[in-house]
Motif scaffolding. Structure first.
Motif, PDB file in Angstrom:
ATOM      1  N   ILE A  79     -15.532  -0.321  -0.259  1.00  0.00           N
ATOM      2  CA  ILE A  79     -14.607  -0.624   0.839  1.00  0.00           C
ATOM      3  C   ILE A  79     -15.373  -1.045   2.087  1.00  0.00           C
ATOM      4  O   ILE A  79     -16.191  -0.295   2.619  1.00  0.00           O
ATOM      5  CB  ILE A  79     -13.722   0.599   1.166  1.00  0.00           C
ATOM      6  N   SER A  80     -15.096  -2.250   2.527  1.00  0.00           N
ATOM      7  CA  SER A  80     -15.633  -2.736   3.797  1.00  0.00           C
ATOM      8  C   SER A  80     -14.539  -2.574   4.849  1.00  0.00           C
ATOM      9  O   SER A  80     -13.436  -3.114   4.686  1.00  0.00           O
ATOM     10  CB  SER A  80     -16.052  -4.202   3.663  1.00  0.00           C
ATOM     11  N   LEU A  81     -14.811  -1.826   5.902  1.00  0.00           N
ATOM     12  CA  LEU A  81     -13.792  -1.583   6.923  1.00  0.00           C
ATOM     13  C   LEU A  81     -13.249  -2.874   7.542  1.00  0.00           C
ATOM     14  O   LEU A  81     -12.038  -2.992   7.751  1.00  0.00           O
ATOM     15  CB  LEU A  81     -14.348  -0.668   8.018  1.00  0.00           C
ATOM     16  N   PRO A  82     -14.102  -3.853   7.848  1.00  0.00           N
ATOM     17  CA  PRO A  82     -13.548  -5.113   8.387  1.00  0.00           C
ATOM     18  C   PRO A  82     -12.545  -5.752   7.423  1.00  0.00           C
ATOM     19  O   PRO A  82     -11.497  -6.248   7.855  1.00  0.00           O
ATOM     20  CB  PRO A  82     -14.792  -5.989   8.565  1.00  0.00           C
ATOM     21  N   ASP A  83     -12.846  -5.733   6.109  1.00  0.00           N
ATOM     22  CA  ASP A  83     -11.913  -6.296   5.123  1.00  0.00           C
ATOM     23  C   ASP A  83     -10.637  -5.471   5.053  1.00  0.00           C
ATOM     24  O   ASP A  83      -9.539  -6.005   4.898  1.00  0.00           O
ATOM     25  CB  ASP A  83     -12.568  -6.347   3.741  1.00  0.00           C
ATOM     26  N   PHE A  84     -10.787  -4.131   5.148  1.00  0.00           N
ATOM     27  CA  PHE A  84      -9.619  -3.256   5.103  1.00  0.00           C
ATOM     28  C   PHE A  84      -8.695  -3.515   6.291  1.00  0.00           C
ATOM     29  O   PHE A  84      -7.469  -3.534   6.151  1.00  0.00           O
ATOM     30  CB  PHE A  84     -10.060  -1.795   5.097  1.00  0.00           C
ATOM     31  N   LEU A  85      -9.299  -3.729   7.458  1.00  0.00           N
ATOM     32  CA  LEU A  85      -8.495  -3.983   8.654  1.00  0.00           C
ATOM     33  C   LEU A  85      -7.729  -5.294   8.552  1.00  0.00           C
ATOM     34  O   LEU A  85      -6.641  -5.438   9.110  1.00  0.00           O
ATOM     35  CB  LEU A  85      -9.398  -3.991   9.890  1.00  0.00           C
ATOM     36  N   PHE A  92      -0.646  -0.105   5.318  1.00  0.00           N
ATOM     37  CA  PHE A  92       0.230   0.853   5.991  1.00  0.00           C
ATOM     38  C   PHE A  92       1.713   0.616   5.677  1.00  0.00           C
ATOM     39  O   PHE A  92       2.437   1.575   5.382  1.00  0.00           O
ATOM     40  CB  PHE A  92      -0.016   0.808   7.504  1.00  0.00           C
ATOM     41  N   PHE A  93       2.142  -0.639   5.708  1.00  0.00           N
ATOM     42  CA  PHE A  93       3.544  -0.901   5.403  1.00  0.00           C
ATOM     43  C   PHE A  93       3.835  -0.721   3.917  1.00  0.00           C
ATOM     44  O   PHE A  93       4.896  -0.222   3.536  1.00  0.00           O
ATOM     45  CB  PHE A  93       3.938  -2.312   5.872  1.00  0.00           C
ATOM     46  N   GLY A  94       2.888  -1.125   3.073  1.00  0.00           N
ATOM     47  CA  GLY A  94       3.067  -0.936   1.634  1.00  0.00           C
ATOM     48  C   GLY A  94       3.172   0.530   1.280  1.00  0.00           C
ATOM     49  O   GLY A  94       4.077   0.953   0.546  1.00  0.00           O
ATOM     50  N   THR A  95       2.268   1.343   1.817  1.00  0.00           N
ATOM     51  CA  THR A  95       2.301   2.782   1.568  1.00  0.00           C
ATOM     52  C   THR A  95       3.535   3.418   2.190  1.00  0.00           C
ATOM     53  O   THR A  95       4.187   4.276   1.578  1.00  0.00           O
ATOM     54  CB  THR A  95       1.036   3.446   2.128  1.00  0.00           C
ATOM     55  N   GLY A  96       3.868   3.001   3.413  1.00  0.00           N
ATOM     56  CA  GLY A  96       5.043   3.560   4.092  1.00  0.00           C
ATOM     57  C   GLY A  96       6.324   3.306   3.330  1.00  0.00           C
ATOM     58  O   GLY A  96       7.169   4.204   3.162  1.00  0.00           O
ATOM     59  N   MET A  97       6.490   2.066   2.842  1.00  0.00           N
ATOM     60  CA  MET A  97       7.693   1.745   2.071  1.00  0.00           C
ATOM     61  C   MET A  97       7.738   2.541   0.770  1.00  0.00           C
ATOM     62  O   MET A  97       8.804   2.988   0.330  1.00  0.00           O
ATOM     63  CB  MET A  97       7.745   0.241   1.796  1.00  0.00           C
ATOM     64  N   GLN A  98       6.569   2.732   0.146  1.00  0.00           N
ATOM     65  CA  GLN A  98       6.518   3.501  -1.091  1.00  0.00           C
ATOM     66  C   GLN A  98       6.997   4.933  -0.867  1.00  0.00           C
ATOM     67  O   GLN A  98       7.809   5.473  -1.627  1.00  0.00           O
ATOM     68  CB  GLN A  98       5.093   3.504  -1.637  1.00  0.00           C
ATOM     69  N   VAL A  99       6.519   5.570   0.203  1.00  0.00           N
ATOM     70  CA  VAL A  99       6.894   6.953   0.492  1.00  0.00           C
ATOM     71  C   VAL A  99       8.385   7.051   0.843  1.00  0.00           C
ATOM     72  O   VAL A  99       9.111   7.906   0.308  1.00  0.00           O
ATOM     73  CB  VAL A  99       6.033   7.515   1.644  1.00  0.00           C
ATOM     74  N   VAL A 100       8.856   6.170   1.719  1.00  0.00           N
ATOM     75  CA  VAL A 100      10.259   6.211   2.155  1.00  0.00           C
ATOM     76  C   VAL A 100      11.208   5.970   0.990  1.00  0.00           C
ATOM     77  O   VAL A 100      12.171   6.726   0.769  1.00  0.00           O
ATOM     78  CB  VAL A 100      10.509   5.173   3.279  1.00  0.00           C
ATOM     79  N   PHE A 101      10.945   4.936   0.203  1.00  0.00           N
ATOM     80  CA  PHE A 101      11.830   4.608  -0.916  1.00  0.00           C
ATOM     81  C   PHE A 101      11.783   5.685  -2.001  1.00  0.00           C
ATOM     82  O   PHE A 101      12.782   5.951  -2.670  1.00  0.00           O
ATOM     83  CB  PHE A 101      11.470   3.241  -1.512  1.00  0.00           C
ATOM     84  N   SER A 102      10.618   6.309  -2.188  1.00  0.00           N
ATOM     85  CA  SER A 102      10.506   7.385  -3.181  1.00  0.00           C
ATOM     86  C   SER A 102      11.357   8.587  -2.778  1.00  0.00           C
ATOM     87  O   SER A 102      12.037   9.198  -3.609  1.00  0.00           O
ATOM     88  CB  SER A 102       9.043   7.808  -3.339  1.00  0.00           C
ATOM     89  N   ILE A 103      11.327   8.927  -1.485  1.00  0.00           N
ATOM     90  CA  ILE A 103      12.143  10.043  -1.000  1.00  0.00           C
ATOM     91  C   ILE A 103      13.629   9.702  -1.113  1.00  0.00           C
ATOM     92  O   ILE A 103      14.448  10.558  -1.510  1.00  0.00           O
ATOM     93  CB  ILE A 103      11.766  10.391   0.458  1.00  0.00           C
ATOM     94  N   LEU A 104      13.987   8.457  -0.799  1.00  0.00           N
ATOM     95  CA  LEU A 104      15.394   8.038  -0.935  1.00  0.00           C
ATOM     96  C   LEU A 104      15.855   8.115  -2.387  1.00  0.00           C
ATOM     97  O   LEU A 104      16.977   8.552  -2.674  1.00  0.00           O
ATOM     98  CB  LEU A 104      15.568   6.611  -0.411  1.00  0.00           C
ATOM     99  N   LEU A 105      14.989   7.709  -3.321  1.00  0.00           N
ATOM    100  CA  LEU A 105      15.335   7.795  -4.741  1.00  0.00           C
ATOM    101  C   LEU A 105      15.555   9.245  -5.157  1.00  0.00           C
ATOM    102  O   LEU A 105      16.526   9.572  -5.869  1.00  0.00           O
ATOM    103  CB  LEU A 105      14.218   7.172  -5.584  1.00  0.00           C
ATOM    104  N   VAL A 153      -4.134  -3.578  -3.725  1.00  0.00           N
ATOM    105  CA  VAL A 153      -3.876  -2.299  -4.395  1.00  0.00           C
ATOM    106  C   VAL A 153      -4.833  -1.229  -3.898  1.00  0.00           C
ATOM    107  O   VAL A 153      -4.432  -0.093  -3.607  1.00  0.00           O
ATOM    108  CB  VAL A 153      -4.001  -2.472  -5.926  1.00  0.00           C
ATOM    109  N   ILE A 154      -6.120  -1.570  -3.774  1.00  0.00           N
ATOM    110  CA  ILE A 154      -7.112  -0.596  -3.300  1.00  0.00           C
ATOM    111  C   ILE A 154      -6.821  -0.177  -1.856  1.00  0.00           C
ATOM    112  O   ILE A 154      -6.988   0.991  -1.490  1.00  0.00           O
ATOM    113  CB  ILE A 154      -8.534  -1.179  -3.437  1.00  0.00           C
ATOM    114  N   SER A 155      -6.365  -1.107  -1.027  1.00  0.00           N
ATOM    115  CA  SER A 155      -6.010  -0.780   0.355  1.00  0.00           C
ATOM    116  C   SER A 155      -4.870   0.238   0.400  1.00  0.00           C
ATOM    117  O   SER A 155      -4.887   1.190   1.189  1.00  0.00           O
ATOM    118  CB  SER A 155      -5.601  -2.047   1.116  1.00  0.00           C
ATOM    119  N   ILE A 156      -3.867   0.049  -0.465  1.00  0.00           N
ATOM    120  CA  ILE A 156      -2.742   0.981  -0.525  1.00  0.00           C
ATOM    121  C   ILE A 156      -3.209   2.350  -1.025  1.00  0.00           C
ATOM    122  O   ILE A 156      -2.816   3.394  -0.490  1.00  0.00           O
ATOM    123  CB  ILE A 156      -1.626   0.415  -1.428  1.00  0.00           C
ATOM    124  N   LEU A 157      -4.073   2.350  -2.045  1.00  0.00           N
ATOM    125  CA  LEU A 157      -4.590   3.617  -2.571  1.00  0.00           C
ATOM    126  C   LEU A 157      -5.348   4.395  -1.500  1.00  0.00           C
ATOM    127  O   LEU A 157      -5.203   5.616  -1.380  1.00  0.00           O
ATOM    128  CB  LEU A 157      -5.521   3.342  -3.760  1.00  0.00           C
TER     129      LEU A 157
END
Length: 392
Positions: A79-85, A92-105, A153-157
């Motif tokens: 992981i290169s931080l500049p690439d991650f940024l 952040f949005f991918g992970t956030g949507m995953q958590v929110v939608f999982s709780i809604l389900l 995918v790695i960024s979301i993980l």
């Protein structure tokens, strides 16, 4: 004599485990299947619910935890931080949507089955976390680590792994247990130190470690220097009541910004293979075949629900974030299983009486089975969407 007999017993066990892995690995290799499946099947066959060659699951799980720390260290080194940024929106949005939608389900399912709100949130957290151990291995074996899909995918993980600590705190609060002020204070201080370290790294871009040049030419000392680099920060983060795996991830990110990346990667590769295999073997040992046969219908339905929902949620999230449908569906397949950290969340839920013993048992076996099925699900998705890219 007792010591010799005990040693002989351990050697026999090591020989049997290695033999089973080699036989299963060779069989699966003929069908182009990853070795993860061989490791998990070995755990099922040799564990307490199989032939009972291994009965002490705690020892296997402790070794598996060490393997997980090694894996997170290697993930950090990629992981290169500049690439991650550059991919912060996906992360952040991918992970956030995953958590929110999982709780809604889980809220929709829980409303039908009469679950408490606490249980809905706990189960939403559990299914929203994917397996870094599985996904990184699959990306290495079946895909191109440098591709856009792999990096997303790695960024979301990475973001999911960071969210584990606040999820643990929320579950503790939901269980009604008073927060340990000392523990929370240590976690906050540890979190702030990690953030400051990352900010420093972003500004410096490149860092140097002591004895870097000397160690790069000494292959024996490299192994021990690598272990110190891996487990040193892991130990420090554990002292701050944070995950040791998170510390190993941070350590790997630091190594990525130095000139030590390549020789550390090479020196620890053998440790990585052995200890990560132990982690997957320990997952296989959690699959209780008798329990599975008794509750096969409930387990099958839950596994199907998890895969369809996780795959769909992640695919839609990636599509909304600018990926095409083929990339989104492939990324969703990688993230469709439930991750190893969800075992920890389930254990806390049981301790807080949010789920019953039966709920805990079925949750654990569903997590283990989704990990086992993951390579097949990715392969099925690749064939369905006509995926043709191969690892370079």
């Amino acid at each position: 004599m007792i010591f010799i007999n005990a040693l002989a017993s351990e050697i026999n066990l090591l020989l049997i485990v290695s033999l089973v892995i080699v036989v299963l690995g060779l069989m699966l290799r003929r069908f182009n299947q990853p070795y993860i499946i061989a490791y998990i099947l070995s755990g099922v066959i040799l564990g307490p619910h199989g032939l009972s060659f291994v009965t002490d699951i705690d020892v296997a799980q402790n070794l598996g935890d060490i393997g997980l720390i090694i894996l997170m260290f290697f993930i950090g080194m990629e992981i290169s931080l500049p690439d991650f940024l550059k991919r912060w929106k996906v992360a952040f949005f991918g992970t956030g949507m995953q958590v929110v939608f999982s709780i809604l389900l889980m809220y929709l399912l829980g409303s039908f089955f009469g679950w408490s709100l606490n249980r809905m949130i706990l189960l939403g957290f559990i299914i929203s976390i994917s397996s870094s151990a599985v996904v990184i291995k699959l990306i290495e074996d079946q895909s191109n680590p440098e591709s856009k899909t792999s990096r997303n995918v790695i960024s979301i993980l990475l973001t999911q792994d960071i969210l584990i600590v606040p999820m643990m705190i929320v579950i503790t609060i939901l269980g009604g247990e008073a927060l340990d002020v000392k523990q929370v204070t240590l976690q906050i201080i540890g979190g702030v130190l990690i953030v400051l370290t990352m900010i420093y790294l972003i500004k410096k871009q490149k860092i140097k470690f002591p004895f870097e040049k000397v160690l790069s030419e000494d292959h024996e000392l490299q192994i021990f220097a690598g272990l110190i680099a891996c487990f040193g920060i892991a130990l420090i983060t554990s002292l701050f009541e944070l995950s040791a795996s998170l510390g190993a991830l941070v350590s790997g990110i630091l190594i990525n910004a130095s000139d030590s990346n390549k020789w550390l990667h090479d020196s620890l590769h053998s440790f990585r293979v052995v200890l990560i295999s132990v982690f997957f073997i320990s997952v296989g040992m959690l699959i209780d075949l008798e329990f599975l046969m008794e509750h096969w219908l409930a387990v099958s339905l839950l596994v199907l629900i998890v895969y369809l929902s996780n795959h769909g949620i992640n695919a839609v999230s990636l599509r909304l974030l600018g990926n095409n449908w083929k990339e989104s569906l492939l990324g969703g397949s990688f993230l469709a299983q439930i991750g190893e950290f969800s075992f920890v969340l389930a254990t806390i839920g049981l301790q807080q009486d949010i789920i019953t013993t039966y709920g805990y048992q079925i949750t654990v076996i569903v997590i283990a089975i989704t990990i086992f099925i993951s390579p097949f699900w990715v392969l099925l998705t690749q064939q369905a969407i006509g995926y043709s890219e191969r690892k370079k």
